[in-house]
Design a protein around this motif. Sequence first.
Motif, PDB file in Angstrom:
ATOM      1  N   GLU A  98       0.834  -1.198   0.000  1.00  0.00           N
ATOM      2  CA  GLU A  98       0.000   0.000   0.000  1.00  0.00           C
ATOM      3  C   GLU A  98       0.872   1.252   0.000  1.00  0.00           C
ATOM      4  OE1 GLU A  98      -2.641  -0.230   3.305  1.00  0.00           O
ATOM      5  OE2 GLU A  98      -3.512  -2.138   2.681  1.00  0.00           O
ATOM      6  N   GLY A  99       1.963   1.210   0.765  1.00  0.00           N
ATOM      7  CA  GLY A  99       2.868   2.351   0.833  1.00  0.00           C
ATOM      8  C   GLY A  99       3.538   2.632  -0.499  1.00  0.00           C
ATOM      9  N   CYS A 100       3.967   1.564  -1.187  1.00  0.00           N
ATOM     10  CA  CYS A 100       4.596   1.733  -2.503  1.00  0.00           C
ATOM     11  C   CYS A 100       3.605   2.343  -3.490  1.00  0.00           C
ATOM     12  CB  CYS A 100       5.093   0.384  -3.033  1.00  0.00           C
ATOM     13  SG  CYS A 100       6.574  -0.248  -2.214  1.00  0.00           S
ATOM     14  N   LYS A 101       2.373   1.886  -3.443  1.00  0.00           N
ATOM     15  CA  LYS A 101       1.347   2.414  -4.347  1.00  0.00           C
ATOM     16  C   LYS A 101       1.075   3.884  -4.047  1.00  0.00           C
ATOM     17  CE  LYS A 101      -3.425   1.881  -5.877  1.00  0.00           C
ATOM     18  NZ  LYS A 101      -4.619   1.016  -5.963  1.00  0.00           N
ATOM     19  N   SER A 102       0.958   4.214  -2.776  1.00  0.00           N
ATOM     20  CA  SER A 102       0.686   5.599  -2.381  1.00  0.00           C
ATOM     21  C   SER A 102       1.817   6.529  -2.797  1.00  0.00           C
ATOM     22  CB  SER A 102       0.478   5.667  -0.863  1.00  0.00           C
ATOM     23  OG  SER A 102       0.282   6.992  -0.437  1.00  0.00           O
ATOM     24  N   SER A 103       3.065   6.091  -2.587  1.00  0.00           N
ATOM     25  CA  SER A 103       4.216   6.904  -2.970  1.00  0.00           C
ATOM     26  C   SER A 103       4.283   7.076  -4.482  1.00  0.00           C
ATOM     27  CB  SER A 103       5.509   6.257  -2.473  1.00  0.00           C
ATOM     28  OG  SER A 103       5.546   6.210  -1.066  1.00  0.00           O
ATOM     29  N   CYS A 104       3.977   6.007  -5.213  1.00  0.00           N
ATOM     30  CA  CYS A 104       3.972   6.068  -6.674  1.00  0.00           C
ATOM     31  C   CYS A 104       2.919   7.067  -7.165  1.00  0.00           C
ATOM     32  CB  CYS A 104       3.705   4.676  -7.246  1.00  0.00           C
ATOM     33  SG  CYS A 104       3.603   4.608  -9.041  1.00  0.00           S
ATOM     34  N   GLU A 105       1.773   7.075  -6.509  1.00  0.00           N
ATOM     35  CA  GLU A 105       0.691   7.978  -6.909  1.00  0.00           C
ATOM     36  C   GLU A 105       1.098   9.447  -6.761  1.00  0.00           C
ATOM     37  OE1 GLU A 105      -4.127   8.500  -6.206  1.00  0.00           O
ATOM     38  OE2 GLU A 105      -2.981   7.039  -5.040  1.00  0.00           O
ATOM     39  N   MET A 106       1.894   9.756  -5.740  1.00  0.00           N
ATOM     40  CA  MET A 106       2.374  11.129  -5.548  1.00  0.00           C
ATOM     41  C   MET A 106       3.235  11.591  -6.716  1.00  0.00           C
ATOM     42  SD  MET A 106       3.404  11.195  -1.502  1.00  0.00           S
ATOM     43  CE  MET A 106       3.942  12.908  -1.605  1.00  0.00           C
ATOM     44  N   ILE A 107       3.894  10.630  -7.380  1.00  0.00           N
ATOM     45  CA  ILE A 107       4.826  10.967  -8.455  1.00  0.00           C
ATOM     46  C   ILE A 107       4.186  10.866  -9.834  1.00  0.00           C
ATOM     47  CG2 ILE A 107       7.015  10.295  -9.551  1.00  0.00           C
ATOM     48  CD1 ILE A 107       7.860   9.247  -6.748  1.00  0.00           C
ATOM     49  N   THR A 108       3.376   9.819 -10.046  1.00  0.00           N
ATOM     50  CA  THR A 108       2.865   9.548 -11.395  1.00  0.00           C
ATOM     51  C   THR A 108       1.359   9.717 -11.556  1.00  0.00           C
ATOM     52  OG1 THR A 108       2.581   7.187 -10.936  1.00  0.00           O
ATOM     53  CG2 THR A 108       4.732   7.888 -11.769  1.00  0.00           C
ATOM     54  N   GLN A 151       8.980   1.108  -4.722  1.00  0.00           N
ATOM     55  CA  GLN A 151       8.349   2.308  -5.258  1.00  0.00           C
ATOM     56  C   GLN A 151       8.902   2.627  -6.640  1.00  0.00           C
ATOM     57  OE1 GLN A 151      10.103   5.903  -4.492  1.00  0.00           O
ATOM     58  NE2 GLN A 151       8.244   7.089  -4.083  1.00  0.00           N
ATOM     59  N   GLN A 152      10.221   2.498  -6.792  1.00  0.00           N
ATOM     60  CA  GLN A 152      10.865   2.824  -8.062  1.00  0.00           C
ATOM     61  C   GLN A 152      10.346   1.936  -9.189  1.00  0.00           C
ATOM     62  OE1 GLN A 152      12.802   5.334  -8.744  1.00  0.00           O
ATOM     63  NE2 GLN A 152      13.157   4.761 -10.877  1.00  0.00           N
ATOM     64  N   LEU A 153      10.137   0.656  -8.901  1.00  0.00           N
ATOM     65  CA  LEU A 153       9.628  -0.266  -9.914  1.00  0.00           C
ATOM     66  C   LEU A 153       8.233   0.161 -10.367  1.00  0.00           C
ATOM     67  CD1 LEU A 153      10.043  -2.895 -11.527  1.00  0.00           C
ATOM     68  CD2 LEU A 153       9.025  -4.124  -9.599  1.00  0.00           C
ATOM     69  N   LEU A 154       7.382   0.528  -9.413  1.00  0.00           N
ATOM     70  CA  LEU A 154       6.024   0.943  -9.765  1.00  0.00           C
ATOM     71  C   LEU A 154       6.026   2.255 -10.547  1.00  0.00           C
ATOM     72  CD1 LEU A 154       3.909   0.083  -6.595  1.00  0.00           C
ATOM     73  CD2 LEU A 154       4.645  -1.384  -8.479  1.00  0.00           C
ATOM     74  N   VAL A 155       6.895   3.164 -10.164  1.00  0.00           N
ATOM     75  CA  VAL A 155       6.989   4.450 -10.886  1.00  0.00           C
ATOM     76  C   VAL A 155       7.349   4.204 -12.352  1.00  0.00           C
ATOM     77  CG1 VAL A 155       8.380   6.551 -11.127  1.00  0.00           C
ATOM     78  CG2 VAL A 155       7.505   5.887  -8.877  1.00  0.00           C
ATOM     79  N   LEU A 156       8.296   3.333 -12.590  1.00  0.00           N
ATOM     80  CA  LEU A 156       8.714   3.048 -13.968  1.00  0.00           C
ATOM     81  C   LEU A 156       7.586   2.384 -14.761  1.00  0.00           C
ATOM     82  CD1 LEU A 156      12.326   1.786 -13.211  1.00  0.00           C
ATOM     83  CD2 LEU A 156      11.735   3.840 -14.518  1.00  0.00           C
ATOM     84  N   ILE A 157       6.916   1.409 -14.143  1.00  0.00           N
ATOM     85  CA  ILE A 157       5.812   0.725 -14.833  1.00  0.00           C
ATOM     86  C   ILE A 157       4.689   1.713 -15.141  1.00  0.00           C
ATOM     87  CG2 ILE A 157       3.990  -1.011 -14.581  1.00  0.00           C
ATOM     88  CD1 ILE A 157       5.975  -2.636 -12.864  1.00  0.00           C
ATOM     89  N   ASN A 158       4.363   2.552 -14.148  1.00  0.00           N
ATOM     90  CA  ASN A 158       3.259   3.488 -14.329  1.00  0.00           C
ATOM     91  C   ASN A 158       3.612   4.630 -15.287  1.00  0.00           C
ATOM     92  OD1 ASN A 158       0.594   3.385 -13.376  1.00  0.00           O
ATOM     93  ND2 ASN A 158       0.877   5.236 -12.139  1.00  0.00           N
TER      94      ASN A 158
END
Length: 295
Positions: A13-23, A93-100
């Motif tokens: 959940e934390g990784c998703k939330s952090s990714c959302e702030m960026i992407t 988080q970095q992996l999700l940012v790249l995918i998104n």
Amino acid sequence: MYYIITAHGKYAEGCKSSCEMITGDTSAFVPVTFTEEMTKEDVEKKYEEILAEKGAEECKAIIADLPGGTPYNAAMRIVSEHKNIQLVAGLSQQLLVLINSGEELADAIEQVGEIYGNTKVAKENKTVQAPKEPVEKNGIVNFRLDERLIHGQVATFWTRTLQADRIIVADDDVLKDEIGVSALKAAVPSGVHLSILSVDNAAARLNAGSYSGQRVFLIVNKTKTIRRMVESGLKVKEVNIGNMGEKEGRQRIKKSVYCTSEELADVEAVEKAGVTVFAQMVPNDEKKTFRSYLH
């Protein structure tokens, strides 16, 4: 298309939330939280519910935090049944940012690896303590009941703390489970030998001194297995009840340990045989007798 992201605690959940702030929008990521009270079967059920709701054919991958951890192991059966779904360890988080951001999964994984590969960190001088003598002459340094068998706590924390060089899983049922055997082999730490044996064979080999001189971490997943091995003459001074999940018919003994009346009877029989039974989930927990938790 979507991804199931899964981890111990609220990390996914934390990784998703952090990714959302960026992407921005992160609806492509469906988090599954694994808690200490859950069993591997509980996690599998969560995956199956998501696939049923959103469509298994639309799921690109299950991305777990640790290789060999319960969220990862629970996914192995799922991906064996759905060949279109990939299984990946190393949620970040970095992996999700790249995918998104539009990167393909394989390219995103490669780029995350490059980040670590290009990072220079000075190594610290570390004093390695000499291992203590095995608790038993048969090589056993710890005899643990853990319904999840080899998973994150066992593979990364217990095995390292015990300085075990062999893990023995003693269970009749797992030998018949091809996916279960594959999951155990995938979860074993590098450099540690693994033996998956029937209960009788494990007891016989340990009694014969086949592993004398090694540091054996013996793991089972049933109280009746402990009782059976002790009654077969296995020489052991103590047994650790580490993890027994919440299931119908069980009562709570302590955090992460639930037992039926039959399982409590098994523990009592082991104690009457002169074996100390304690309950310790992780090495940093206080080592207390199992009986001290009974009210």
